[in-house]
Design an enzyme around this catalytic site. Structure first.
Site, PDB file in Angstrom:
ATOM      1  N   GLY A 239       0.790  -1.232   0.000  1.00  0.00           N
ATOM      2  CA  GLY A 239       0.000   0.000   0.000  1.00  0.00           C
ATOM      3  C   GLY A 239       0.816   1.273   0.000  1.00  0.00           C
ATOM      4  O   GLY A 239       0.297   2.347   0.338  1.00  0.00           O
TER       5      GLY A 239
ATOM      6  N   MET B 157      -3.364  -6.545  -7.615  1.00  0.00           N
ATOM      7  CA  MET B 157      -2.723  -7.661  -8.303  1.00  0.00           C
ATOM      8  C   MET B 157      -3.737  -8.674  -8.843  1.00  0.00           C
ATOM      9  O   MET B 157      -3.461  -9.870  -8.911  1.00  0.00           O
ATOM     10  CB  MET B 157      -1.728  -8.352  -7.355  1.00  0.00           C
ATOM     11  CG  MET B 157      -0.692  -7.407  -6.779  1.00  0.00           C
ATOM     12  SD  MET B 157       0.198  -6.432  -8.011  1.00  0.00           S
ATOM     13  CE  MET B 157       1.412  -7.618  -8.509  1.00  0.00           C
ATOM     14  N   ARG B 158      -4.904  -8.190  -9.228  1.00  0.00           N
ATOM     15  CA  ARG B 158      -5.934  -9.057  -9.810  1.00  0.00           C
ATOM     16  C   ARG B 158      -6.326  -8.505 -11.172  1.00  0.00           C
ATOM     17  O   ARG B 158      -6.355  -7.286 -11.372  1.00  0.00           O
ATOM     18  CB  ARG B 158      -7.200  -9.060  -8.935  1.00  0.00           C
ATOM     19  CG  ARG B 158      -6.993  -9.496  -7.512  1.00  0.00           C
ATOM     20  CD  ARG B 158      -6.996 -10.979  -7.320  1.00  0.00           C
ATOM     21  NE  ARG B 158      -8.146 -11.642  -7.912  1.00  0.00           N
ATOM     22  CZ  ARG B 158      -8.177 -12.941  -8.234  1.00  0.00           C
ATOM     23  NH1 ARG B 158      -7.115 -13.691  -8.039  1.00  0.00           N
ATOM     24  NH2 ARG B 158      -9.249 -13.483  -8.762  1.00  0.00           N
TER      25      ARG B 158
ATOM     26  N   ASN C 215      -4.450   2.561 -13.519  1.00  0.00           N
ATOM     27  CA  ASN C 215      -3.593   1.511 -12.956  1.00  0.00           C
ATOM     28  C   ASN C 215      -2.144   1.972 -12.992  1.00  0.00           C
ATOM     29  O   ASN C 215      -1.734   2.671 -13.915  1.00  0.00           O
ATOM     30  CB  ASN C 215      -3.743   0.240 -13.809  1.00  0.00           C
ATOM     31  CG  ASN C 215      -2.883  -0.904 -13.314  1.00  0.00           C
ATOM     32  OD1 ASN C 215      -2.878  -1.221 -12.117  1.00  0.00           O
ATOM     33  ND2 ASN C 215      -2.138  -1.524 -14.216  1.00  0.00           N
TER      34      ASN C 215
ATOM     35  N   HIS D 178       1.724   0.397 -13.118  1.00  0.00           N
ATOM     36  CA  HIS D 178       2.422  -0.851 -13.464  1.00  0.00           C
ATOM     37  C   HIS D 178       3.925  -0.568 -13.481  1.00  0.00           C
ATOM     38  O   HIS D 178       4.354   0.455 -14.028  1.00  0.00           O
ATOM     39  CB  HIS D 178       1.946  -1.336 -14.837  1.00  0.00           C
ATOM     40  CG  HIS D 178       2.540  -2.653 -15.233  1.00  0.00           C
ATOM     41  ND1 HIS D 178       2.111  -3.853 -14.706  1.00  0.00           N
ATOM     42  CD2 HIS D 178       3.545  -2.954 -16.094  1.00  0.00           C
ATOM     43  CE1 HIS D 178       2.818  -4.835 -15.232  1.00  0.00           C
ATOM     44  NE2 HIS D 178       3.700  -4.324 -16.071  1.00  0.00           N
TER      45      HIS D 178
END
Ligand code: GAR
Length: 219
Positions: free
Chosen positions: A34, A112-113, A129, A131
């Site tokens: 987090g 992570m889904r 998102n 990455h």
């Protein structure tokens, strides 16, 4: 060697932070430590990012992000993916949850889904998102490991709008990070995360300008 001057080769020029008629109403999703969630919170607290985090959703009981939310006094709910019959069922629950909280956009800050069109279509262009690679290189799992074994010399991170295919979608912002001699996964990950913590709040502000102007209002 990891001196400050090598910490980033290229970062986006962070200009004037936009102000809105009312703060962006954000939902955040996290699966692990987090730290990116906390970086968003910090950017808000110091007055840079004009937003409020209405809710953090995590999918792993006991993940460190839960303790961070508690310390930062941000509501946090667990949606354990193991408890849902399908990805779609979980995403339906997420949509309802975020809508009930009045959230206008959702930040996947270390989620992570794989998400489905159920969530993507509920927040069109408003699901973003982060990455840990310079997309479109090294999509999917273990981007940093992929990067290290590939022989490239520049790594980085990307914030992008989420589309159906994993780690695709219009890029909002990127930062490039050098791979130094002898780097292992942890060293490179640390250097990338340092950039992520600046990049994610800034990219969220940029995206917020688009969301609010597309809605025809700054409020
Ligand atoms: C971040 O480095 C983020 O880029 C990555 O997970 C980490 C979460 O760290 N995300 C992905 O790999 C998504 N494909 P955090 O929990 O400390 O923010």
């Amino acid at each position: 060697m990891d001196s400050g001057c090598y910490s980033a080769l290229i970062v986006p020029a962070i200009g004037t932070w936009p102000r809105f008629d009312s703060p962006l109403r954000l939902g955040v999703m996290a699966s692990g430590a987090g730290t990116n969630f906390e970086a968003l919170h910090n950017a808000i607290s110091c007055g840079d990012l004009d937003a409020r985090i209405h809710l953090l959703v995590v999918n792993n009981p006991g993940c460190e992000a839960i303790q961070r939310a508690s310390r930062l006094n941000i509501p946090c709910e667990l949606r354990d993916h193991r408890q849902f019959a399908s990805r779609e069922a979980m995403d339906e629950d997420l949509v309802t949850t975020f809508r009930n909280e009045g959230v206008e956009a959702v930040v996947m800050a270390g989620w992570m889904r794989i998400v489905t069109p159920v969530l993507i279509d509920a927040f069109p262009g408003r699901l973003i998102n982060i990455h840990p690679s310079l997309l479109p290189a090294f999509r999917g799992m273990d981007a940093i490991g992929q990067c290290l074994t590939s022989g490239v010399t520049i790594a980085g991170c990307t914030v992008h709008e989420v589309q159906k295919d994993v780690d695709t979608g219009p890029v909002l912002a990127q930062a490039a990070v050098p791979i130094l001699e002898g780097d292992d996964r942890e060293q490179l990950a640390r250097r990338i995360q340092k950039q992520e913590h600046q990049l994610l709040p800034w990219a969220t502000a940029l995206a917020g300008q688009r969301w609010r102007s597309a809605a025809g209002t700054q409020g």
